[in-house]
Design a protein around this motif. Structure first.
Motif, mmCIF file in Angstrom:
data_model
loop_
_atom_site.group_PDB
_atom_site.id
_atom_site.type_symbol
_atom_site.label_atom_id
_atom_site.label_comp_id
_atom_site.label_asym_id
_atom_site.label_seq_id
_atom_site.Cartn_x
_atom_site.Cartn_y
_atom_site.Cartn_z
ATOM 1 N N ARG A 67 0.871 -1.235 -0.040
ATOM 2 C CA ARG A 67 -0.098 0.064 -0.092
ATOM 3 C C ARG A 67 0.746 1.156 -0.163
ATOM 4 O O ARG A 67 1.605 1.417 0.992
ATOM 5 C CB ARG A 67 -0.873 -0.098 1.042
ATOM 6 C CG ARG A 67 -2.029 0.944 1.102
ATOM 7 C CD ARG A 67 -3.246 0.691 1.858
ATOM 8 N NE ARG A 67 -2.926 1.154 3.359
ATOM 9 C CZ ARG A 67 -2.577 0.037 4.442
ATOM 10 N NH1 ARG A 67 -3.005 -1.056 4.454
ATOM 11 N NH2 ARG A 67 -2.521 0.736 5.633
ATOM 12 N N MET A 68 0.822 2.052 -1.055
ATOM 13 C CA MET A 68 1.980 2.981 -1.198
ATOM 14 C C MET A 68 1.061 4.365 -1.166
ATOM 15 O O MET A 68 0.189 4.752 -2.088
ATOM 16 C CB MET A 68 2.476 3.144 -2.504
ATOM 17 C CG MET A 68 3.683 4.059 -2.743
ATOM 18 S SD MET A 68 4.517 3.920 -4.556
ATOM 19 C CE MET A 68 5.503 2.455 -4.143
ATOM 20 N N ASN A 69 1.426 5.451 -0.215
ATOM 21 C CA ASN A 69 0.846 6.635 -0.092
ATOM 22 C C ASN A 69 2.004 7.711 -0.969
ATOM 23 O O ASN A 69 2.974 7.849 -0.363
ATOM 24 C CB ASN A 69 0.646 6.867 1.239
ATOM 25 C CG ASN A 69 -0.116 8.372 1.390
ATOM 26 O OD1 ASN A 69 0.150 9.182 0.532
ATOM 27 N ND2 ASN A 69 -0.872 8.292 2.352
ATOM 28 N N THR A 70 1.565 8.155 -2.217
ATOM 29 C CA THR A 70 2.662 8.992 -2.852
ATOM 30 C C THR A 70 2.546 10.491 -2.228
ATOM 31 O O THR A 70 3.403 11.150 -2.581
ATOM 32 C CB THR A 70 2.348 8.982 -4.098
ATOM 33 O OG1 THR A 70 0.697 9.405 -4.484
ATOM 34 C CG2 THR A 70 2.443 7.515 -5.101
ATOM 35 N N GLU A 93 12.212 7.687 -5.899
ATOM 36 C CA GLU A 93 12.131 8.710 -4.865
ATOM 37 C C GLU A 93 12.316 8.027 -3.571
ATOM 38 O O GLU A 93 12.047 6.715 -3.459
ATOM 39 C CB GLU A 93 11.046 9.731 -4.938
ATOM 40 C CG GLU A 93 9.721 8.940 -4.928
ATOM 41 C CD GLU A 93 8.550 9.931 -5.193
ATOM 42 O OE1 GLU A 93 8.579 11.189 -4.923
ATOM 43 O OE2 GLU A 93 7.750 9.714 -5.908
ATOM 44 N N TYR A 94 12.485 8.820 -2.511
ATOM 45 C CA TYR A 94 12.534 8.159 -1.106
ATOM 46 C C TYR A 94 10.975 7.783 -0.583
ATOM 47 O O TYR A 94 10.404 8.535 -0.400
ATOM 48 C CB TYR A 94 12.966 9.252 -0.089
ATOM 49 C CG TYR A 94 14.679 9.311 -0.380
ATOM 50 C CD1 TYR A 94 15.625 8.151 -0.248
ATOM 51 C CD2 TYR A 94 15.198 10.635 -0.756
ATOM 52 C CE1 TYR A 94 16.899 8.287 -0.679
ATOM 53 C CE2 TYR A 94 16.533 10.504 -0.973
ATOM 54 C CZ TYR A 94 17.590 9.598 -0.599
ATOM 55 O OH TYR A 94 18.797 9.573 -1.004
ATOM 56 N N PHE A 95 10.789 6.612 -0.319
ATOM 57 C CA PHE A 95 9.915 6.331 0.408
ATOM 58 C C PHE A 95 10.321 5.321 1.935
ATOM 59 O O PHE A 95 11.515 5.103 2.314
ATOM 60 C CB PHE A 95 8.976 4.961 -0.310
ATOM 61 C CG PHE A 95 8.409 5.534 -1.543
ATOM 62 C CD1 PHE A 95 7.175 5.982 -1.293
ATOM 63 C CD2 PHE A 95 8.838 5.475 -2.685
ATOM 64 C CE1 PHE A 95 6.458 6.405 -2.684
ATOM 65 C CE2 PHE A 95 8.357 5.742 -3.713
ATOM 66 C CZ PHE A 95 7.163 6.342 -3.689
ATOM 67 N N TYR A 96 9.012 5.849 3.061
ATOM 68 C CA TYR A 96 9.435 5.547 4.311
ATOM 69 C C TYR A 96 8.545 4.561 4.630
ATOM 70 O O TYR A 96 7.361 4.461 4.336
ATOM 71 C CB TYR A 96 9.840 6.764 4.968
ATOM 72 C CG TYR A 96 10.692 7.725 4.413
ATOM 73 C CD1 TYR A 96 11.794 7.655 4.993
ATOM 74 C CD2 TYR A 96 10.272 8.558 3.746
ATOM 75 C CE1 TYR A 96 12.932 8.620 4.648
ATOM 76 C CE2 TYR A 96 11.237 9.660 3.153
ATOM 77 C CZ TYR A 96 12.665 9.679 3.622
ATOM 78 O OH TYR A 96 13.630 10.531 3.184
ATOM 79 N N PRO A 97 8.893 3.740 5.840
ATOM 80 C CA PRO A 97 10.086 3.676 6.724
ATOM 81 C C PRO A 97 11.218 3.102 5.522
ATOM 82 O O PRO A 97 11.060 2.077 4.801
ATOM 83 C CB PRO A 97 9.876 3.069 7.810
ATOM 84 C CG PRO A 97 8.678 2.226 7.487
ATOM 85 C CD PRO A 97 7.964 2.817 6.568
ATOM 86 N N ASN A 123 -8.380 -4.865 -1.754
ATOM 87 C CA ASN A 123 -8.525 -3.941 -2.734
ATOM 88 C C ASN A 123 -7.576 -2.783 -2.522
ATOM 89 O O ASN A 123 -7.445 -1.935 -3.353
ATOM 90 C CB ASN A 123 -9.886 -3.710 -3.205
ATOM 91 C CG ASN A 123 -10.726 -3.349 -2.244
ATOM 92 O OD1 ASN A 123 -10.292 -2.756 -1.153
ATOM 93 N ND2 ASN A 123 -12.111 -3.032 -2.536
ATOM 94 N N TYR A 124 -7.360 -2.515 -1.285
ATOM 95 C CA TYR A 124 -6.482 -1.495 -0.895
ATOM 96 C C TYR A 124 -5.091 -1.713 -1.262
ATOM 97 O O TYR A 124 -4.244 -0.825 -0.739
ATOM 98 C CB TYR A 124 -6.915 -0.703 0.286
ATOM 99 C CG TYR A 124 -6.777 -1.874 1.313
ATOM 100 C CD1 TYR A 124 -5.742 -2.170 2.255
ATOM 101 C CD2 TYR A 124 -8.091 -2.465 1.739
ATOM 102 C CE1 TYR A 124 -5.658 -3.174 3.251
ATOM 103 C CE2 TYR A 124 -8.149 -3.442 2.877
ATOM 104 C CZ TYR A 124 -7.043 -3.783 3.473
ATOM 105 O OH TYR A 124 -7.077 -4.727 4.625
ATOM 106 N N TYR A 125 -4.715 -2.645 -1.821
ATOM 107 C CA TYR A 125 -3.269 -3.049 -2.050
ATOM 108 C C TYR A 125 -2.989 -3.246 -3.418
ATOM 109 O O TYR A 125 -3.942 -3.310 -4.082
ATOM 110 C CB TYR A 125 -2.665 -4.385 -1.360
ATOM 111 C CG TYR A 125 -2.356 -4.147 0.367
ATOM 112 C CD1 TYR A 125 -1.171 -3.576 0.492
ATOM 113 C CD2 TYR A 125 -3.310 -4.653 0.836
ATOM 114 C CE1 TYR A 125 -0.987 -3.590 2.048
ATOM 115 C CE2 TYR A 125 -3.150 -4.452 2.577
ATOM 116 C CZ TYR A 125 -2.034 -3.930 2.960
ATOM 117 O OH TYR A 125 -1.800 -3.954 4.248
ATOM 118 N N ASP A 126 -1.972 -2.843 -3.856
ATOM 119 C CA ASP A 126 -1.568 -2.764 -5.347
ATOM 120 C C ASP A 126 -0.011 -3.567 -5.720
ATOM 121 O O ASP A 126 0.602 -3.442 -4.476
ATOM 122 C CB ASP A 126 -1.687 -1.412 -6.120
ATOM 123 C CG ASP A 126 -1.901 -1.527 -7.559
ATOM 124 O OD1 ASP A 126 -2.063 -2.770 -8.149
ATOM 125 O OD2 ASP A 126 -2.380 -0.459 -8.000
#
Length: 276
Positions: free
Chosen positions: A36-39, A94-98, A81-84
């Motif tokens: 689940r990615m929050n851009t 780009e940098y994603f966290y953690p 359905n909230y995962y992709d």
């Protein structure tokens, strides 16, 4: 670099741990990872066993501090359905966290690839089983044992006075890089350095010295960085099939890669900052 997750620590020893509701689950499909990615806030989240169901065929991978990571085949679970699914390269845009989740994704990819490519025994063709004593695949028919594969490769910073030789690949990765290549059977790492430099640039080198290593799970590699000095003629004869650019670049003019994840980028950075 991507493995620099201190003060957190990777715990990758074999274990027969059982999954629990809070265990983090790694799922791949067509070499893409489920997250689940929050851009907006640049965060990623792994699914938990509680979301996917405890009673699945999970395989323990490793832990980072008190977070346990397990792998399961995508066909064994119902995907919320909230995962992709995301291409691994998207995690480097780009940098994603953690940050330790990025390292976990790369390390999990390495192990997932090994589990998938060793489903069948390479000696007799029987279906392998997981060892109950160590991280290994065991053939129940002929007894052949297979351990996780790690490909040794070198990254080479070639120095010519106040200049470093930078390259760009003909296809794929578009940013500045260094000469690199895999160790062949029968070679020492130092011999790999000399051969790869000769093949890609036509140069001869001396004073080969080790710098640092890096696991690179996306290619199942262990990268070993070396600095060396050009010997004799410094005219570059570039391998045009592999490279589209190879030039001596003055220290202060070196353009680094956008993210500080790779050993290549760190080696360019320490030279640029006159630390080697």
């Amino acid at each position: 670099m991507i493995q620099d997750i201190s003060p957190k620590k990777l715990l990758n020893s074999y274990s027969n741990k059982s999954v629990n509701a809070n265990s983090l689950i790694v799922i791949f499909k067509n070499k893409k990872i489920m997250l689940r990615m929050n851009t907006d806030n640049k965060t990623i989240v792994f699914p938990t066993a509680k979301e996917l169901g405890i009673n699945q065929n999970y395989t323990y991978l490793f832990s980072i501090d008190n977070e346990d990571f397990f792998f399961v085949d995508v066909s064994d679970v119902l995907i919320p359905n909230y995962y992709d699914f995301y291409d691994m390269r998207e995690l480097r845009k780009e940098y994603f966290y953690p940050k330790h989740y990025i390292f976990a994704a790369y390390t999990a990819y390495h192990l997932m690839d090994w589990y998938e490519t060793t489903k069948y025994c390479g000696r007799c063709g029987a279906i392998n089983e997981n060892s109950l004593k160590e991280r290994a695949r065991v053939c129940p028919s002929c007894g052949n044992i297979v351990y996780p594969r790690i490909n040794p490769a070198v990254i080479v910073g070639i120095i010519n006075g106040d200049k470093l030789l930078l390259t760009k690949y003909r296809t794929g990765f578009t940013y500045n890089a260094l000469v690199a290549g895999f160790t062949e059977i029968g070679e020492s790492l130092e011999e790999t350095v000399k051969r790869e430099v000769q093949e890609e640039t036509g140069l001869r080198v001396k004073n080969i010295r080790y710098y640092k290593s890096q696991p690179w799970g996306i290619a199942c590699d262990i990268l070993m960085g070396f600095f060396c000095d050009v010997e004799g003629d410094d005219i570059i004869k570039m391998d045009k099939e592999e490279l589209k650019y190879a030039q001596w670049v003055p220290r202060k003019q070196i353009e680094l890669q956008p993210l500080e994840y790779s050993l290549t980028n760190e080696m360019m950075k320490v030279f640029k900052e006159d630390l080697v």
